[in-house]
Design an enzyme around this catalytic site. Structure first.
Site, PDB file in Angstrom:
ATOM      1  N   SER A 125     -69.729 -45.999  -6.707  1.00 29.13           N
ATOM      2  CA  SER A 125     -70.796 -46.039  -7.679  1.00 29.13           C
ATOM      3  C   SER A 125     -71.082 -47.514  -7.881  1.00 29.13           C
ATOM      4  O   SER A 125     -70.178 -48.269  -8.232  1.00 29.13           O
ATOM      5  CB  SER A 125     -70.293 -45.406  -8.973  1.00 29.13           C
ATOM      6  OG  SER A 125     -71.314 -44.716  -9.614  1.00 29.13           O
ATOM      7  N   ARG A 162     -57.751 -41.275 -15.400  1.00 26.93           N
ATOM      8  CA  ARG A 162     -58.805 -40.513 -16.097  1.00 26.93           C
ATOM      9  C   ARG A 162     -58.281 -39.144 -16.497  1.00 26.93           C
ATOM     10  O   ARG A 162     -57.713 -38.432 -15.681  1.00 26.93           O
ATOM     11  CB  ARG A 162     -60.029 -40.357 -15.181  1.00 26.93           C
ATOM     12  CG  ARG A 162     -60.594 -41.713 -14.796  1.00 26.93           C
ATOM     13  CD  ARG A 162     -61.880 -41.621 -14.015  1.00 26.93           C
ATOM     14  NE  ARG A 162     -62.320 -42.969 -13.665  1.00 26.93           N
ATOM     15  CZ  ARG A 162     -63.405 -43.264 -12.969  1.00 26.93           C
ATOM     16  NH1 ARG A 162     -64.189 -42.286 -12.538  1.00 26.93           N
ATOM     17  NH2 ARG A 162     -63.723 -44.505 -12.704  1.00 26.93           N
ATOM     18  N   ARG A 222     -60.128 -34.454  -7.061  1.00 35.64           N
ATOM     19  CA  ARG A 222     -60.274 -34.914  -8.441  1.00 35.64           C
ATOM     20  C   ARG A 222     -58.890 -35.151  -9.013  1.00 35.64           C
ATOM     21  O   ARG A 222     -58.084 -34.232  -9.109  1.00 35.64           O
ATOM     22  CB  ARG A 222     -61.031 -33.872  -9.267  1.00 35.64           C
ATOM     23  CG  ARG A 222     -61.130 -34.213 -10.736  1.00 35.64           C
ATOM     24  CD  ARG A 222     -62.070 -33.287 -11.473  1.00 35.64           C
ATOM     25  NE  ARG A 222     -63.290 -33.988 -11.801  1.00 35.64           N
ATOM     26  CZ  ARG A 222     -64.427 -33.883 -11.148  1.00 35.64           C
ATOM     27  NH1 ARG A 222     -64.520 -33.093 -10.108  1.00 35.64           N
ATOM     28  NH2 ARG A 222     -65.481 -34.566 -11.512  1.00 35.64           N
ATOM     29  N   ARG A 242     -61.145 -39.829  -2.021  1.00 39.39           N
ATOM     30  CA  ARG A 242     -62.149 -39.107  -1.251  1.00 39.39           C
ATOM     31  C   ARG A 242     -62.416 -39.800   0.083  1.00 39.39           C
ATOM     32  O   ARG A 242     -62.818 -39.165   1.053  1.00 39.39           O
ATOM     33  CB  ARG A 242     -63.423 -38.953  -2.062  1.00 39.39           C
ATOM     34  CG  ARG A 242     -63.179 -38.067  -3.280  1.00 39.39           C
ATOM     35  CD  ARG A 242     -64.383 -37.943  -4.169  1.00 39.39           C
ATOM     36  NE  ARG A 242     -64.009 -37.346  -5.443  1.00 39.39           N
ATOM     37  CZ  ARG A 242     -64.637 -37.600  -6.577  1.00 39.39           C
ATOM     38  NH1 ARG A 242     -65.652 -38.444  -6.597  1.00 39.39           N
ATOM     39  NH2 ARG A 242     -64.250 -37.012  -7.680  1.00 39.39           N
ATOM     40  N   GLU A 296     -68.496 -38.215  -3.426  1.00 44.15           N
ATOM     41  CA  GLU A 296     -68.778 -39.522  -4.022  1.00 44.15           C
ATOM     42  C   GLU A 296     -67.573 -40.450  -3.873  1.00 44.15           C
ATOM     43  O   GLU A 296     -66.473 -40.142  -4.331  1.00 44.15           O
ATOM     44  CB  GLU A 296     -69.119 -39.347  -5.502  1.00 44.15           C
ATOM     45  CG  GLU A 296     -69.447 -40.655  -6.184  1.00 44.15           C
ATOM     46  CD  GLU A 296     -69.509 -40.522  -7.713  1.00 44.15           C
ATOM     47  OE1 GLU A 296     -69.772 -39.403  -8.196  1.00 44.15           O
ATOM     48  OE2 GLU A 296     -69.283 -41.530  -8.389  1.00 44.15           O
TER      49      GLU A 296
END
Length: 419
Positions: free
Chosen positions: A351, A261, A276, A389, A348
């Site tokens: 998802s 990403r 990140r 994470r 997070e």
RNA sequence: GGAGAGUUGCCGGAGCGGUUGAACGGGGCGGUCUCGAAAACCGUUGUGCCCUUAUGGGUACCCAGGGUUCGAAUCCCUGACUCUCCGCCA
């Protein structure tokens, strides 16, 4: 995508969805172009019908050696009109198609309405933050002390956000991935896939990443291929343009892949350590189900992802994303946020989303139900889980007072080593 | 990277430019026969879009996109993919 007929008959529903999702699709333009398109289609069909009929006459006359000059004259004119219409129609169809691709999925009725993440709803907390009799360190300190990571050199060779896991750190990462894969395969009945990491534009469009998120993708211009941001993309698209049978459903796949990403526009925010990244590892679950079963499948997948966190004994919470935080293609999403004991915050790690028939329409994935009727199936996916994470939470929770790391019990079979 | 072959309906496989949405075979589905089953026989068998909806009608689709033609699965061009051989290579 949404069924064009549905949009035509329920424009207000769509308008609200666009608004609630903070999208800026031009619905009125779409509706206008659609009407124009239908008018042309009608004209075209009629002209074609005429052409087909007269062509038959010409064929017959020629066979019986009659004169057909009158028909031929008429057809020359008709043919040129058809040619015109055809190119206009093709252009209109393309326009409508591309506008249609900008219409987001409609949030499910039970999704909280809100413009940003502050409207997300915490559904429940599971477990407790660990009690520690010393001041816990942050994951980067633990990782550095134990030589698990070499971020500076990762940045040197690729730029920031491309981590190097070193020695035991690499082995630990690999063990985590293996543990999760095996867990889903053995306990949750998923079938493992290893899939391409670079996919075509069409594939990227099928799951809804394109056209909206092109600037977030790594793109290989020469071949017009994109590095996948999640295994959802290749796995969901494996049945693109296919028709399955209801007997084949449900299908459950799990895949480990690196994810890429660009994270354009998010520089400087939560970037310490592994928070990140531009490249990270993730185990992803994907399901293809009959429409009637997708809501239940969502709950099951959420539980599948939670099982991993519970197996690690980590405290976490389940969040229902509000409309404004929902992804473009999702109609309902739960996030799992794990507690990081050192940084003292929720991160997070998963998802889990139900896309309804939205992706199935885009990717053209259909199935024949038990009555032989052709329908679009429903797709779902969920992280199970993303590793960075999770690694943060593990390092921070399983650290000892001296900064060393104690391997969680469940990982030991996957990690034959001493630290 | 070079050379060649191929891509037709659920599958196999035909298809002189006009009556081909597509022969023929297989499969599937329905039926006859049978106590059942098999065999045999009969029938049936795609999807999208548009119009009208009780039904029905039109149109498009033979890998994709262009072109030639009054008319193309059938001729021409470009591209994708598959297979074989050569080269290169983890």
């Amino acid at each position: 995508m949404i069924d064009l007929k549905f949009i035509r008959t329920n424009p207000d529903l769509i308008r609200t969805a666009i608004q609630n999702k903070n999208e800026k699709a031009d619905l009125d333009l779409l509706l206008g172009k659609d009407e124009e398109r239908r008018k042309l289609q009608y004209e075209f069909d009629n002209l074609r019908a005429r052409q087909n009929a007269v062509s038959q006459t010409i064929a017959q006359k020629k066979r019986s050696h009659e004169d057909a000059t009158q028909e031929l004259a008429e057809m020359a004119d008709v043919a040129s009109r058809i040619k015109n219409l055809q190119s206009n129609l093709a252009e209109l169809n393309a326009t409508v198609e591309s506008l249609l691709l900008t219409i987001p999925n409609i949030p499910q009725a039970d999704v909280p309405i809100g413009k940003d993440e502050s409207f997300n709803e915490v559904i429940r907390y599971v477990g407790q933050p660990p009690t520690m009799d010393f001041v816990p360190k942050d994951h980067l300190d633990i990782a550095t002390q134990n030589s698990f990571l070499d971020l500076p050199r990762g940045a040197k060779i690729s730029g920031s956000g491309f981590p190097i896991y070193t020695a035991t750190g690499a082995k630990l990462e690999r063990a985590i991935i293996n543990f999760m894969l095996e867990y889903h395969i053995q306990n949750h009945g998923y079938t493992e896939l290893m899939v391409p990491l670079a996919v075509t534009r069409k594939t990227m469009t099928g799951t809804g990443q394109l056209p909206k998120l092109e600037s977030d993708m790594y793109h290989i211009a020469e071949d017009d291929l994109f590095l996948i941001p999640t295994a959802e993309v290749p796995v969901t698209n494996i049945y693109a343009d296919e028709v399955l049978s209801y007997k084949d459903l449900p299908k459950k796949f799990v895949a480990y892949t690196p994810c890429f990403r660009r994270e354009a526009g998010s520089y400087g925010k939560d970037t310490r350590g592994l928070q990140r990244l531009h490249q990270f590892n993730k185990v992803e679950m994907v399901r293809f189900v009959e429409p009637e079963n997708s809501e239940q499948a969502l709950d099951e997948m959420l539980a599948d992802a939670e099982d991993i966190l519970m197996a690690f004994g980590l405290h976490y919470r389940v969040v229902s994303l509000c409309t404004g935080d929902l992804s473009f293609a999702s109609q309902k999403t739960y996030d799992l946020e794990v507690w990081a004991a050192g940084s003292k915050k929720y991160l997070e790690v998963s998802s889990v989303s139900n896309f309804g028939e939205f992706q199935a329409r885009r990717a053209n994935i259909r199935y024949k139900d038990s009555e032989g009727k052709m329908r679009h199936l429903h797709t779902l996916n969920g992280s199970g889980l993303a590793t960075p994470r999770l690694m943060i939470a593990l390092l921070e929770q399983y650290q000892k007072a001296d900064g060393s790391f104690q391997v969680p019990e469940v990982l030991k079979p996957f990690l034959e080593l001493r630290i």
